[in-house]
Scaffold this motif. Structure first.
Motif, PDB file in Angstrom:
ATOM      1  N   GLY A 622      65.042 -39.166 -73.178  1.00 52.96           N
ATOM      2  CA  GLY A 622      65.624 -38.078 -72.396  1.00 52.96           C
ATOM      3  C   GLY A 622      67.107 -37.856 -72.648  1.00 52.96           C
ATOM      4  N   THR A 725      62.279 -29.158 -75.098  1.00 60.20           N
ATOM      5  CA  THR A 725      61.404 -29.997 -74.271  1.00 60.20           C
ATOM      6  C   THR A 725      60.425 -29.219 -73.393  1.00 60.20           C
ATOM      7  N   LYS A 727      61.296 -28.167 -70.595  1.00 66.76           N
ATOM      8  CA  LYS A 727      61.739 -28.448 -69.219  1.00 66.76           C
ATOM      9  C   LYS A 727      62.917 -27.536 -68.864  1.00 66.76           C
ATOM     10  N   LEU A 729      66.028 -26.841 -66.666  1.00 62.29           N
ATOM     11  CA  LEU A 729      66.989 -27.519 -65.789  1.00 62.29           C
ATOM     12  C   LEU A 729      67.724 -26.468 -64.969  1.00 62.29           C
ATOM     13  N   GLN A 731      69.641 -27.304 -62.157  1.00 60.08           N
ATOM     14  CA  GLN A 731      70.641 -27.928 -61.301  1.00 60.08           C
ATOM     15  C   GLN A 731      71.700 -28.615 -62.163  1.00 60.08           C
ATOM     16  N   ASP A 735      69.816 -33.425 -64.736  1.00 60.66           N
ATOM     17  CA  ASP A 735      69.110 -34.681 -64.498  1.00 60.66           C
ATOM     18  C   ASP A 735      68.245 -34.948 -65.729  1.00 60.66           C
ATOM     19  N   THR A 736      68.786 -35.722 -66.661  1.00 63.98           N
ATOM     20  CA  THR A 736      68.093 -35.896 -67.941  1.00 63.98           C
ATOM     21  C   THR A 736      66.885 -36.824 -67.804  1.00 63.98           C
ATOM     22  N   SER A 737      66.734 -37.482 -66.641  1.00 63.46           N
ATOM     23  CA  SER A 737      65.539 -38.320 -66.472  1.00 63.46           C
ATOM     24  C   SER A 737      64.268 -37.471 -66.488  1.00 63.46           C
ATOM     25  N   GLN A 738      64.427 -36.171 -66.225  1.00 60.56           N
ATOM     26  CA  GLN A 738      63.266 -35.268 -66.305  1.00 60.56           C
ATOM     27  C   GLN A 738      62.826 -35.002 -67.743  1.00 60.56           C
ATOM     28  N   LEU A 739      63.659 -35.410 -68.696  1.00 59.11           N
ATOM     29  CA  LEU A 739      63.445 -34.971 -70.081  1.00 59.11           C
ATOM     30  C   LEU A 739      62.738 -36.014 -70.932  1.00 59.11           C
ATOM     31  N   LYS A 740      62.336 -37.112 -70.324  1.00 61.05           N
ATOM     32  CA  LYS A 740      61.651 -38.155 -71.107  1.00 61.05           C
ATOM     33  C   LYS A 740      60.367 -37.602 -71.710  1.00 61.05           C
TER      34      LYS A 740
END
Lengths: 741, 149
Positions: A622, A725, A727, A729, A731, A735-740
């Motif tokens: 991510g 990705t 995904k 974003l 916000q 929040d790069t943890s969403q990008l795994k």
């Protein structure tokens, strides 16, 4: 009133900042030999001294403004020595670093000052030689009369020229831009040599005979009262000489009207006077102050987030705050609707030079050594705080180790002056980094619930926003507001913004491209979503949205305000051209590697048109890696200093990259939670990609570059991440943890 | 106590616990070394001890001992330092300029150990030094120009 263009212009008008200034040297100032104006002196030894009067905060004005004068004075840049000016509006006119307005408001004035000085030298030579002034040519600080073969140095004519009545600057002849020999070139900053050898330039470098060092303990919660403090422990710290109660909290705003208003309060607290900054800060810590209460004690990010969620659920406090056309009807009749929620946090200025001021108060007069964007405000604020006249405040205008809008506010100068008066010696007051965060004038956070109506082709025909941000008494603070002319208002005819205002007591302020730095992320990100929903390429979609080249008049003054662009038209053709150029630079549409994307965004602010493309990849963990950024810009006809201009743009987009990836200020128990760069991250070398910049010259007035490159970075990066990705974003910070993977 | 600063022996009368940053700035008047964060995060206070970059704000003056201190005021005594200064001026690296003293001292140490640094070398050596104006692209270019000079 806001730090809008008109506010800056008004400040200039209040100051009498017209073309006539710069000719009176002020009764207190003796003219030097060969002094042609407050800005130009040509000494007998040939030295050509040009005054740099604008506050230098890293935007390059100490170089670019003298370049404007030198160009029309018709000297070589290598012949020029730049000399500093004190803060003195009566002599120099408007001295203000804000709103990216120095260049657009003063470019012509500086040129005319140079041309007028040249005209005086020509007239002196014409008189000496008994020839018509029109037959005299100039160049490289030389005067030449071709018919007679006579020539002279400027220095030879300067003392005679200085006796002449200065011409009306409005009547002097300016060069055709095609004749420019200095403007548009790459000129290194005039202070570079001093900076790379560590010579004192900044406010924090000031040293005054007899000076003591001060730290100031004040409540981390705005308005908090002192409950107890251990003064004996502070006095026991080696090097601590005194502790001084600043017992009264004073609302200076009630006592003064400055052009750039804020909540100017001198807080209650305890000053520690010592033989070094370190001893003063240790003494302050030893006080172990306990505080209670405060106007801001209720403040909590968690509570605000809940309040925003409730407002989104319950509906806006102020429906139709901005209402053009009939967005609800168009939405209801649209072929399809797209909706999304966006949010962004408070962020801090975090100028690397901590807030500081050295002050000396003797016999009812005050001298300040100060890094500030608003020297005249500082003089007036300090005068009110001390009960003296602004004319009795001398301000040494020091180079600022970063401004970004923080140094529009002069709270530290007021504190230093009051402490110096009480201490009876000159003091250098320095805030530590935790105080810089705790007492910043933050970029406000905000929330947007967006709905767009698309027609059968997928083009946007209606835009509806429920915007939530912060204010007092149910009204937005100016830096938290929404402007009725902010894009896409005007371009999309049916546009509506409902709003809700959350209460805040802490200070909010102007941070690099204020308002725009948040709205561009929201607006451009949502446009990306609409393009995706319509199944169209985001570049082509944006071109269609901008439509044919035309100037869209902005809404008239009044009602909501806050942006920098009120009253100026939005030129879709200028914007399309930079969008197209950025796409060409980045080779938009090319094949990319796995988990790699290109994103594009554009924004108009501070009179500048910017588009950028970001190429980024996301690894399986991510982590986002930005490979390159391409920026196309239209800031009018003339780039002043190509080197400085490019530096501003590169720095702006990397600054914005740091904000998008990691900057967030939060509150708990009324106070800011972040204390240092360990929990508030700026971009670092390993984050910084190559940035390619192209300026497009257009036949429009030259405008400023301190801010407008910043806003369009975050949405372009979000677009690249989406392509990489899938995904979205919505916000900041991301929040790069969403990008795994 | 005695310190060796920029090749000169200097007597300094400071609390032994005082960070070198404040001894330099407030006691000795060498204000080129900058206060940024006071906690080792930003690198504005970078000086060299026996050629190694250290954080002046995290180094008690009593811990310096006989180590040779190099500050920005003494950078031009180094050949690499002069090349870096020239490159910094020519490429017009600074914006506000506040961090640049620390950047230069970190860069000089890099070039002395790695005369032809790669981008990865520059990232590793320079990422501890914040530039709030984000002049990183030019810092990188100036290091490479100095390396090639």
């Amino acid at each position: 009133m806001s730090l809008s263009r008109r506010a800056v212009l008004k400040a200039g008008v209040v100051a009498g900042g017209g073309l006539s200034l710069g000719w009176q040297l002020g009764s207190a100032r003796a003219a030097l030999p060969g002094q042609l104006s407050a800005f130009v002196q040509i000494a007998a030894d040939g030295a050509i001294r040009i005054t740099a009067h604008q506050p230098e905060v890293g935007q390059g004005v100490r170089t670019s403004f003298p370049m404007m004068i030198a160009e029309e004075l018709d000297v070589d840049w290598a012949q020029v020595t730049v000399v500093p000016a004190p803060g003195d509006r009566a002599v120099y006119g408007m001295q203000l670093a804000g709103g990216s307005m120095a260049t657009p408001t003063q470019f012509e004035r500086m040129r005319r000052l140079g041309a007028a000085a040249r005209a005086m030298l020509v007239q002196a030579a014409a008189t000496a030689w008994g020839v018509p002034a029109a037959e005299i040519s100039t160049g490289s600080a030389m005067l030449r009369h071709k018919p007679s073969g006579r020539s002279a140095r400027y220095a030879d004519m300067a003392s005679a020229a200085a006796q002449l009545k200065a011409p009306d600057p409005k009547t002097v002849t300016l060069k055709d831009p095609g004749q420019f020999r200095i403007l548009g070139r790459r000129v290194p900053g005039v202070d570079n040599g001093k900076l790379v050898s560590g010579q004192p330039l900044f406010g924090i470098d000031a040293r005054v005979p007899g000076m003591a060092y001060a730290a100031f303990a004040k409540s981390p919660v705005f308005g908090g009262k002192l409950k107890r403090a251990n003064k004996a422990a502070a006095l026991a710290v080696p090097g601590v000489k005194a502790v001084i109660d600043i017992a009264e909290r004073r609302d200076l705003k009630a006592e003064i009207d400055v052009p750039l208003p804020g909540i100017e309060v001198l807080p209650q607290g305890i000053a520690v006077i010592a033989t070094s900054t370190w001893a003063a800060l240790r003494g302050r810590d030893a006080l172990a102050c306990e505080w209670e209460g405060g106007d801001a004690a209720f403040q909590s990010t968690l509570a605000w987030e809940a309040a925003a969620a409730k407002a989104l659920k319950d509906g806006p406090q102020k429906p139709g705050f901005i209402n053009h056309g009939d967005a609800p009807a168009k939405l209801a009749g649209a072929a399809r609707q797209v909706t999304a929620d966006y949010a962004y946090p408070f962020i801090a200025h975090a100028a690397l030079e901590p807030m500081n001021c050295t002050a000396q108060v003797t016999d009812g007069k005050c001298t300040l050594w100060l890094s500030t964007q608003t020297p005249e405000d500082a003089r007036r604020m300090v005068a009110v705080a001390l009960g003296i006249k602004p004319a009795d405040v001398t301000l040494h205008l020091m180079r600022s180790g970063g401004g970004f809008g923080r140094r529009l506010m002069n709270d530290v100068a007021v504190e230093a002056a009051v402490i110096a008066k009480a201490a009876g010696v000159p003091v250098k007051l320095t805030w530590d980094r935790a105080q810089d965060f705790a007492h910043d004038w933050l970029r406000p956070g905000g929330w947007h619930r967006l709905a767009a109506g698309l027609d059968a082709k997928g083009d946007i025909i209606a835009w509806h926003d429920h915007f939530i941000s912060f204010g007092r008494g149910g009204n937005f603070d100016p830096p938290a507001s929404i402007d009725q002319s902010l894009f896409p208002a005007g371009v999309i005819k049916d546009y509506r913004a409902d709003v809700s205002v959350l209460p805040i007591a802490s200070t909010l302020g102007w941070l690099r491209a204020p308002i725009n730095n948040a709205f561009a992320f929201v607006t451009q990100g949502f446009i990306d979503e609409c393009a995706h929903a319509a199944g169209r390429d985001t570049l082509e979609y944006r071109r269609a949205l901008l439509g044919p080249p035309r100037a869209i008049p902005m809404a008239a003054e009044g009602g909501a305000e806050g942006a920098e662009n009120s009253g100026t038209p939005y030129h879709t053709g200028r914007m399309r051209r930079v969008v197209d150029e950025a796409a060409v630079m980045a080779r938009w549409g090319r094949k990319l590697g796995p988990r790699t994307g290109l994103g594009i965004a554009f924004h108009f602010s501070h009179l500048g048109y910017f588009a950028n493309v970001v190429e980024a990849s996301v690894n399986d963990a991510g982590d986002v890696k930005v490979h390159k950024i391409w920026v196309a810009a239209d800031v009018g006809q003339q780039i002043i200093n190509l080197s400085g201009a490019e530096n501003q743009v590169q720095g702006s987009v990397i600054d914005a990259l740091g904000a998008a990836l990691g900057q967030r200020i939060s509150f708990a128990d009324g106070a800011v939670e972040q204390v240092n760069f360990g929990d508030y991250s700026l971009a670092r070398m390993n984050d910084a990609p190559a940035v390619e910049v192209k300026f497009i010259s257009t036949d429009f007035p030259t405008t400023g570059l301190g801010e407008p490159a910043y806003p369009s970075l975050a949405p372009a990066l979000a677009g690249a991440i989406f392509q990489a990705t899938g995904k979205r974003l919505r916000q900041l910070p991301f929040d790069t943890s969403q990008l795994k993977a | 106590m005695k310190l060796n600063i920029n090749g000169k022996a200097v007597e300094v009368n400071a609390d032994p616990d005082m960070p070198l940053l404040w001894a330099l700035r407030d006691i000795l008047g060498l204000t080129g070394t900058k206060f940024g964060c006071g906690a080792g995060f930003c690198g504005a206070c970078t000086v060299q001890l026996d050629g190694e970059p250290v954080r002046g704000c995290q180094t008690p003056v009593s811990a310096v001992g006989t180590a040779k201190i190099t500050t920005i005021e003494g950078l031009s005594a180094s050949a690499w330092g002069r090349k870096l200064q020239d490159a910094w001026v020519a490429l017009d690296v600074p914006q506000c300029g506040y961090c640049q003293a620390g950047q230069l001292l970190a860069a000089e140490a890099l070039l002395r150990s790695t005369p032809k640094p790669t981008d990865a070398d520059i990232d590793a050596a320079m990422s501890g030094n914040l530039c709030r104006c984000a002049t990183y692209t030019r810092i990188r270019a100036a290091i490479k120009q100095a390396a090639a000079a």
